[in-house]
Design an enzyme around this catalytic site. Structure first.
Site, PDB file in Angstrom:
ATOM      1  N   ARG A 159      36.520  27.285 -26.726  1.00  0.00           N
ATOM      2  CA  ARG A 159      35.910  26.775 -25.649  1.00  0.00           C
ATOM      3  C   ARG A 159      36.456  27.077 -24.170  1.00  0.00           C
ATOM      4  O   ARG A 159      37.071  26.525 -23.583  1.00  0.00           O
ATOM      5  CB  ARG A 159      36.072  25.071 -25.562  1.00  0.00           C
ATOM      6  CG  ARG A 159      35.462  24.591 -27.078  1.00  0.00           C
ATOM      7  CD  ARG A 159      35.826  23.044 -27.121  1.00  0.00           C
ATOM      8  NE  ARG A 159      35.764  22.726 -28.479  1.00  0.00           N
ATOM      9  CZ  ARG A 159      34.552  22.600 -29.262  1.00  0.00           C
ATOM     10  NH1 ARG A 159      33.456  22.748 -28.702  1.00  0.00           N
ATOM     11  NH2 ARG A 159      34.892  22.322 -30.711  1.00  0.00           N
TER      12      ARG A 159
ATOM     13  N   CYS B  47      30.968  20.607 -30.497  1.00  0.00           N
ATOM     14  CA  CYS B  47      29.909  20.975 -29.707  1.00  0.00           C
ATOM     15  C   CYS B  47      28.840  20.222 -29.326  1.00  0.00           C
ATOM     16  O   CYS B  47      28.150  20.393 -28.385  1.00  0.00           O
ATOM     17  CB  CYS B  47      29.746  22.334 -30.337  1.00  0.00           C
ATOM     18  SG  CYS B  47      31.012  23.582 -30.614  1.00  0.00           S
TER      19      CYS B  47
END
Ligand code: BEZ
Length: 234
Positions: free
Chosen positions: A135, A52
């Site tokens: 995601r 991330c």
């Protein structure tokens, strides 16, 4: 018998589900605050995690490029506001990665501890992880319509060149009334819409502005500068 839970999620062509949320840039009313602009709404699994972090640094570095294409970025994870703030400060102050450093994330990052937004958008996919968002990437147009969705699992960082390509290709298709073939990039030939009658099918085969492989597969030139001048803000 094993049961399978299904997650609800918007579909391409649907109105983007509405929500109000607290973000690192203040409150937002979505998608109303973004009327007239494209927006990429995306989720990430958790703050203070390496994949991330690499994604946020990449997105933040490309933010101006997306803005030139009239596209804003909005992130989300199932973390609280103070976690978000601390993580974004850490990224700016401590993380250097692939030549990126001192990276300030200026786009809003939604806090979603209640999972209200994540659930509306199908971002939590329990067989992948029941407490973290996958995601997900939603491309939403200036009228608040979902135009493309891409989902990646937790372990796979996104390809940001592809996200940018999608924003340009969606706008090119709208602006010029065409479709874009595999791997299309500005400057490549585009696809002319399907022939609606036998007459049109016949005419196409002799139209010198088109290159028809057969009546149903016709391309035409679309100049790179013409595309970019129309889409990118001066
Ligand atoms: C990461 O961003 O590094 C990550 C987050 C959740 C699971 C796996 C990786």
């Amino acid at each position: 018998m094993e049961t399978q839970e299904f997650t609800s999620m918007p579909r391409i062509g649907d109105k983007a589900p509405e929500f109000k949320a607290v973000t690192t840039q203040g409150e937002i009313n979505f998608p109303a605050d973004y009327k007239g602009e494209w927006v990429i709404l995306f989720s990430h699994p958790a703050d203070f995690t390496p994949v991330c972090t690499s994604e946020f640094m990449t997105f933040a570095t490309m933010e101006d490029k997306f803005a030139e294409a009239n596209c804003k970025l909005v992130g989300l994870s199932i973390d609280g506001l103070y976690s978000h703030i601390a993580w974004l400060r850490s990224i700016k102050e401590k993380i250097e990665y692939k030549g990126m450093k001192d990276v300030e994330v200026k786009f809003p990052l939604i806090e979603d501890i209640t999972m209200e937004v994540a659930n509306k958008y199908g971002m939590v996919q329990p067989n992948e992880d029941s407490t973290k968002a996958v995601r997900a990437v939603f491309f939403i147009d200036p009228e608040g319509i979902v135009r493309t969705m891409i989902y990646y699992p937790l372990s796979l960082g996104r390809n940001f060149d592809e996200l940018y390509r999608v924003i340009i290709a969606l706008q090119a298709a709208d602006e010029f009334g065409v479709a874009t073939p595999a791997d299309w990039r500005p400057g490549d030939d585009v696809i002319v819409g399907p022939a609606g009658s036998c007459g049109t099918a016949e005419e196409r085969m002799t139209d010198s502005d088109m290159d028809c492989k057969d009546w149903y597969f016709c391309t035409k030139k679309l100049d790179k500068d013409t595309v970019l001048e129309k889409i990118l803000k001066k």
